[in-house]
Design an enzyme around this catalytic site. Structure first.
Site, mmCIF file in Angstrom:
data_model
loop_
_atom_site.group_PDB
_atom_site.id
_atom_site.type_symbol
_atom_site.label_atom_id
_atom_site.label_comp_id
_atom_site.label_asym_id
_atom_site.label_seq_id
_atom_site.Cartn_x
_atom_site.Cartn_y
_atom_site.Cartn_z
ATOM 1 N N GLU A 1 -12.566 0.154 -9.532
ATOM 2 C CA GLU A 1 -12.189 -0.851 -10.531
ATOM 3 C C GLU A 1 -13.117 -0.907 -11.743
ATOM 4 O O GLU A 1 -12.651 -1.048 -12.882
ATOM 5 C CB GLU A 1 -12.104 -2.230 -9.869
ATOM 6 C CG GLU A 1 -10.910 -2.412 -8.962
ATOM 7 C CD GLU A 1 -11.071 -1.743 -7.609
ATOM 8 O OE1 GLU A 1 -10.046 -1.535 -6.927
ATOM 9 O OE2 GLU A 1 -12.224 -1.420 -7.234
ATOM 10 N N ASP B 1 -5.476 -9.796 -7.392
ATOM 11 C CA ASP B 1 -5.800 -9.032 -8.596
ATOM 12 C C ASP B 1 -4.633 -8.357 -9.314
ATOM 13 O O ASP B 1 -4.352 -8.615 -10.481
ATOM 14 C CB ASP B 1 -6.886 -8.004 -8.274
ATOM 15 C CG ASP B 1 -6.610 -7.229 -6.974
ATOM 16 O OD1 ASP B 1 -5.541 -7.429 -6.366
ATOM 17 O OD2 ASP B 1 -7.478 -6.430 -6.567
ATOM 18 N N GLU C 1 0.826 -1.214 0.000
ATOM 19 C CA GLU C 1 0.000 0.000 0.000
ATOM 20 C C GLU C 1 0.857 1.260 0.000
ATOM 21 O O GLU C 1 0.511 2.257 -0.648
ATOM 22 C CB GLU C 1 -0.935 -0.004 1.208
ATOM 23 C CG GLU C 1 -1.966 -1.122 1.220
ATOM 24 C CD GLU C 1 -3.075 -0.927 0.196
ATOM 25 O OE1 GLU C 1 -3.081 0.102 -0.507
ATOM 26 O OE2 GLU C 1 -3.946 -1.816 0.098
ATOM 27 N N GLU D 1 -19.772 -4.798 -2.736
ATOM 28 C CA GLU D 1 -18.408 -5.294 -2.615
ATOM 29 C C GLU D 1 -18.300 -6.750 -3.081
ATOM 30 O O GLU D 1 -17.368 -7.101 -3.796
ATOM 31 C CB GLU D 1 -17.948 -5.167 -1.157
ATOM 32 C CG GLU D 1 -16.527 -5.614 -0.885
ATOM 33 C CD GLU D 1 -15.474 -4.642 -1.359
ATOM 34 O OE1 GLU D 1 -14.291 -4.917 -1.131
ATOM 35 O OE2 GLU D 1 -15.828 -3.604 -1.960
ATOM 36 N N THR E 1 -1.627 0.451 -10.705
ATOM 37 C CA THR E 1 -2.825 -0.104 -10.071
ATOM 38 C C THR E 1 -3.524 0.928 -9.200
ATOM 39 O O THR E 1 -4.672 0.738 -8.819
ATOM 40 C CB THR E 1 -2.475 -1.353 -9.244
ATOM 41 O OG1 THR E 1 -3.672 -2.036 -8.891
ATOM 42 C CG2 THR E 1 -1.694 -0.988 -7.984
#
Length: 598
Positions: free
Chosen positions: A500, A319, A182, A436, A586
């Site tokens: 996304e 992902d 992160e 979600e 990303t």
């Protein structure tokens, strides 16, 4: 009396006009500049560290690298990605700019909430005006949003942000552990993209990226050079040994390549590229040894370099490793085929093992998703779950991008089906927002899939319907859970302001030029803005089935850095931040592609 009053009024008006003119003309420019750049509230005192706080400065490496893997240096030709857009009409331009401005207003609403109530903290609490430090307390929203400020032309806000950057000290944190993944995608990505978008005009961007790189590089100082992804940084600061985890998220391990590669390209320091290339080499080695050859399990044993876990998915914890295969290929200038080969093995396994079509009432459209499975030795599957996480919605854009750069034209329809599936998931909910996590009813065949209400009820109930009682139970379940046709369960009804689906809409719009994708993006934006807007920003909500859903008082930095940035770019001129000029990370940070053959 009346005329005298008129005279005095005229004299007063003239006096005020002259005074205002002199005030504005002779006002010192420095004071005017200060007014235009009104600073936010001071940093809360709680951010000040005590003198005995541990700092990680020049830590001694226990397992130093003696020879770094070099960067490729001669970019090769990459096929054109973007559609050749025709000129737009005046009416089209006017409508597009109006929508773009609405997105920009939403961005400023949330940015101002952060600036006024959480400056230099990680996140603002958008309902209460408090703050949260979720990512080591280094100002995640500020840094993550730097390139969005540039892209939206918010120069005054950017100046404020730049002034604050020197206050960020990456050598220490109150967090016991540092989330390496992160921190790299939000902070390092934010700095590098800001540097690239301003052509190096502000040296502090690259300076801070390198500071962070030097600090976080210590997380790679393990016996096998695999990073400790939840890094016990204080051990490194005190000279103690660290080791990678036996249960490391695939996404965390495999999604550092783009940022570290770009840092090496810009600084000339090969240690960053070397660090991630070693990870890639191990992923390549393990790709054919997993229980579903071509795919990696959701968790890997980074300590012993084993890939024998059984759970496979393209959702959370997996992902972005897949996302970065074509993106790293582009950033390296197509000078190596390693990432192409890894992607091709992965996409073939996805198509054979995970891809399915959802059964919906719109029988003319292919809405595609991917399942979660448990892999058994030999490649057979067990426990197939037709679950769609919001995080999986990245896949449409990734497959679309790869279909262009790898000349896999047959995959473009799959990319569109995956993107349309996520749009359908949004449109299906009462709020118009995708949850979600949801489970859908799978088609028996990919090519032909008529709506079968009986099968849907059976999937909801989880068993065949042999009686009226079974049917009534299924109908009651549908009503109680608020399930639209085709959806058989909503295990997590929250919306966390995720980007996304909009990311894939953006990429597919830039690839195809299909304006119905713009329409979908506008529809989604309006719904999100309406349901999530709060006094100090926009908040995640707890139930997308409820138009008056309770809010969770949470606004992660990706709302500004990704969701609203992608929406803004969807309504920008299509050549702005072109996919033929930039690679978007990303976290939606645009990095300049290396110049090469065309």
């Amino acid at each position: 009396m009346i005329s005298n009053r008129k005279g005095r009024s005229l004299t007063t008006i003239l006096f005020l006009l002259i005074t205002a003119y002199l005030f504005l003309v002779w006002l010192p420019l420095s004071r005017l500049h200060a007014w235009q750049h009104k600073h936010p509230k001071p940093v809360p005192a709680a951010t000040i560290f005590l003198p005995d706080t541990i700092h990680l400065n020049a830590a001694t490496e226990r397992f130093p690298v003696t020879s770094y893997i070099p960067l490729p240096t001669s970019p090769s030709a990459i096929p054109q990605i973007q559609h050749n857009f025709p000129p737009e009409s005046r009416a089209e331009r006017k409508g597009r700019i109006k929508k773009q401005n609405a997105v920009k207003e939403a961005f400023m609403h949330s940015w101002n909430g952060y600036k006024d109530h959480a400056w230099l903290r990680d996140e603002v609490s958008p309902q209460t005006g408090g703050y949260q430090d979720s990512f080591s307390g280094w100002g995640a929203t500020l840094v993550d949003s730097l390139d969005a400020l540039i892209i939206m032309g918010l120069d005054d806000e950017l100046d404020l942000a730049i002034e604050a950057l020197d206050q960020i000290d990456f050598t220490t944190t109150r967090s016991a552990q540092v989330n390496v993944f992160e921190i790299i995608i939000r902070y390092m990505g934010g700095f590098l993209a800001a540097h690239d978008l301003t052509n190096g005009k502000h040296p502090i961007f690259l300076k801070k990226a390198a500071e962070l790189g030097d600090m976080i590089f210590n997380a790679f100082d393990t016996h096998n050079r695999m990073p400790q992804m939840r890094w016990d940084w204080s051990k490194s600061a005190q000279g103690e040994e660290i080791e990678p985890s036996e249960r490391t998220s695939l996404a965390e391990l495999g999604s550092l390549t783009v940022e570290f590669t770009r840092l090496s390209q810009l600084t000339g320091d090969l240690k960053y590229f070397d660090a991630v290339q070693r990870i890639t080499n191990e992923l390549e080695r393990g790709q054919s040894k997993s229980k579903i050859p071509g795919l990696w399990p959701v968790f890997v044993n980074a300590k012993d370099l084993k890939f024998d876990w059984s759970q496979f998915s393209l959702g959370g914890s997996a992902d972005s490793t897949y996302e970065y295969l074509p993106k790293e290929h582009i950033l390296l200038g197509a000078q190596t085929d390693q990432y192409r080969h890894m992607y091709e093995k992965a996409i073939e396994a996805i198509k054979k093992k995970l891809l399915f079509r959802a059964m919906t009432k719109d029988e003319d459209k292919q809405f595609l998703f991917t399942s979660n499975v448990r892999g058994l030795k030999g490649g057979s599957l067990h426990g197939i779950e037709y679950v769609q996480d919001h995080l999986k919605c990245f896949l449409g854009g990734t497959v679309g991008l790869a279909s262009k750069i790898f000349n896999r034209t047959e995959d473009l329809s799959i990319a569109r089906g995956l993107t349309d599936g996520c749009i359908w998931a949004y449109d299906s909910m009462p709020t118009g927002i995708m949850p979600e996590t949801m489970t859908v009813s799978p088609c028996k065949e990919m090519e032909k899939c008529p709506w079968d209400e009986g099968k849907w009820y059976e999937d909801v109930l989880g068993q065949p319907i042999h009686s009226m009682g079974h049917l009534e139970r299924a109908q009651e379940q549908v009503e109680y859970d608020g399930l639209p046709p085709g959806v058989v369960g909503i295990s997590d009804p929250t919306y966390k302001l995720r980007p996304e689906a909009i990311e894939s809409i953006f990429i597919m719009y830039r690839i195809t030029g299909d304006k119905t994708l713009q329409d979908a993006a506008w529809r989604i934006f309006q719904r999100i803005d309406k349901v999530t807007r709060t006094k100090y920003g926009h908040s995640a909500i707890e139930d997308v089935r409820n138009p008056l859903s309770k809010m969770s008082d949470k606004m992660e930095s990706f709302w500004l850095a990704e969701t609203l940035k992608y929406l803004y770019l969807i309504f920008s001129e299509p050549g702005y931040i072109s996919l033929d000029e930039y690679v978007l990370s990303t976290e939606a940070h645009p990095f300049k592609r290396p110049a090469g053959p065309v």
